[in-house]
Scaffold this active site. Structure first.
Site, PDB file in Angstrom:
ATOM      1  N   GLU A   1      -5.236 -31.658 -24.741  1.00 37.08           N
ATOM      2  CA  GLU A   1      -5.242 -30.529 -23.811  1.00 37.08           C
ATOM      3  C   GLU A   1      -5.153 -29.199 -24.556  1.00 37.08           C
ATOM      4  OE1 GLU A   1      -2.823 -29.033 -19.815  1.00 37.08           O
ATOM      5  OE2 GLU A   1      -1.806 -30.271 -21.300  1.00 37.08           O
TER       6      GLU A   1
ATOM      7  N   LYS B   1      -8.150 -28.562 -14.179  1.00 37.87           N
ATOM      8  CA  LYS B   1      -6.882 -29.278 -13.969  1.00 37.87           C
ATOM      9  C   LYS B   1      -6.420 -29.176 -12.515  1.00 37.87           C
ATOM     10  CE  LYS B   1      -2.296 -29.412 -16.219  1.00 37.87           C
ATOM     11  NZ  LYS B   1      -1.540 -28.848 -17.370  1.00 37.87           N
TER      12      LYS B   1
ATOM     13  N   CYS C   1      -3.521 -33.798 -18.099  1.00 37.37           N
ATOM     14  CA  CYS C   1      -2.067 -33.728 -18.289  1.00 37.37           C
ATOM     15  C   CYS C   1      -1.252 -34.078 -17.057  1.00 37.37           C
ATOM     16  CB  CYS C   1      -1.688 -32.352 -18.832  1.00 37.37           C
ATOM     17  SG  CYS C   1      -0.022 -32.333 -19.586  1.00 37.37           S
TER      18      CYS C   1
END
Length: 386
Positions: free
Chosen positions: A120, A197, A234
């Site tokens: 990430e 994300k 994540c």
């Protein structure tokens, strides 16, 4: 044993458990008694030593079928430290990381990797903990024509490799908005698309909503020459529905590029991506960075502890999990590494046929219940004793 001496769970198991018992321990912990190590060429091993990275590889097989050939693909995860001080000029920091990853990709191509995913926000230190806008926003760049994508387009074409590049995105077409984004580059060197994300943490140091909000790209699955892939960035790994939707859209491999520290999430790490592989009958690749990143100004974490300039070491431990519940050993907790896994994607459908998880799930029932649950006047379906 101190955290500094604890290099990996696997090292500890191998050190203290007798060999005759270790096979059973691995069967229970990892879903298979043997690691099924992938053999690398002398060229690959030598090159890995030259660039000073840990190199590990494993194989997942599937049943031989009469009507389908094996669908073999090699995927890789890269975990790495940020070596240049966070006080260095932005260009210097980014150039250093470009060089480091370029060197590791040289190892990956000799290992026959078809799809590789980076960690990430790999082009920068994980500065979001500081909640300072400057100079960290300068790392943001265009997904299609920024310097990072331009570099990786050339390497993807040269190496015939699909590259997943999670970066800090700056969307100049929409008021210079910043996003946490994964860029997907085809093995022919073209930009395929992006995923932003979906879930943004607001947990202690990881209050990332200072920089960007929840993504608006849904749950895209990218059909590549080597298989259908998706990226669960994540914090999204904590949300089972996020994994599920990539499966609903047909993903065969879901990558989870992450940045997380030991005191926060390590007990969850080995469970979530593996559980997602089981529940959704796809492969998962969990990637976490390593090292401790120190920032010039102190910041607090909202937890009553003194201000600090770092939030502890990222613990690496990147691994791959299969739809049958098995997984690879992880990379170390403290060293740059390349993890390669050879997969037979036929296993995805074979596990669906065996366990029937997708066949027996009740999507219409869930959809109906959720449609009710999001209404302001919703009352939980709770039956109480009279």
């Amino acid at each position: 044993m101190s955290e500094t001496n604890f290099k990996s769970l696997e090292d500890t198991l191998n050190k203290y458990i007798p060999p005759e018992e270790l096979r059973e321990v691995k069967r229970v912990l990892y879903g298979r008694s043997e690691d099924n190590e992938l053999k690398f060429s002398e060229e690959t091993i030598s090159l890995a030593k030259d660039v000073d990275i840990e190199l590990k590889g494993y194989v997942f097989t599937a049943r031989k079928e009469d009507l389908r050939r094996p669908r073999i693909v090699r995927v890789a995860a890269i975990q790495n430290t940020v070596d240049i001080p966070t006080t260095a000029p932005i260009q210097v920091q980014r150039d250093a990381l470009h060089e480091k990853i370029s060197n590791i990709l040289r190892v990956a191509v000799t290992a026959g990797v078809n799809i590789v995913c980076l960690q990430e926000a790999w082009t920068m230190p994980f500065a979001f903990c500081t909640r300072e806008k400057f100079p960290w926003c300068e790392f943001a760049e265009d997904v299609e024509n920024g310097p990072t994508t331009k570099m990786l387009k050339e390497l993807a074409k040269q190496y015939n490799m699909v590259i997943i590049s999670p970066i800090l995105e700056r969307d100049a077409n929409h008021h210079d908005t910043i996003w946490n984004t994964a860029v997907v580059i085809s093995n022919n060197g073209t930009y395929i698309g992006k995923h932003r994300k979906n879930h943004i943490p607001r947990v202690g140091d990881f209050n990332e909503s200072t920089y960007y909000y929840e993504g608006d790209t849904g749950h895209p699955v990218f059909e590549t020459q080597f298989g259908r892939i998706a990226i669960n960035i994540c914090y999204g790994r904590h949300h089972p529905q996020n994994w599920m939707m990539f499966g609903v859209n047909g993903a065969e491999i879901v990558f989870n590029p992450s940045a997380t520290v030991g005191g926060l999430s390590e007990p969850l790490w080995g469970i979530e991506a593996r559980n997602a592989a089981i529940a959704n009958s796809f492969f998962t690749v969990a990637i976490n960075r390593v090292g401790t990143e120190v920032f010039p100004n102190e910041f607090t974490s909202g937890n009553g502890l003194p201000a600090h300039k770092d939030f502890g070491p990222f613990y690496g431990s990147s691994y791959v999990a299969a739809p049958d519940g098995s997984r690879t050993p992880g990379l170390s907790r403290d060293k740059d590494g390349l993890l390669v896994a050879e997969l037979d994607l036929n296993l995805c459908r074979q596990i669906k046929d065996f366990w029937g998880f997708q066949m027996t799930q009740r999507l219409p029932l869930y959809a109906e219940s959720l449609a009710k649950a999001i209404k302001p006047d919703y009352k939980p379906q709770t039956i109480r004793e009279q």
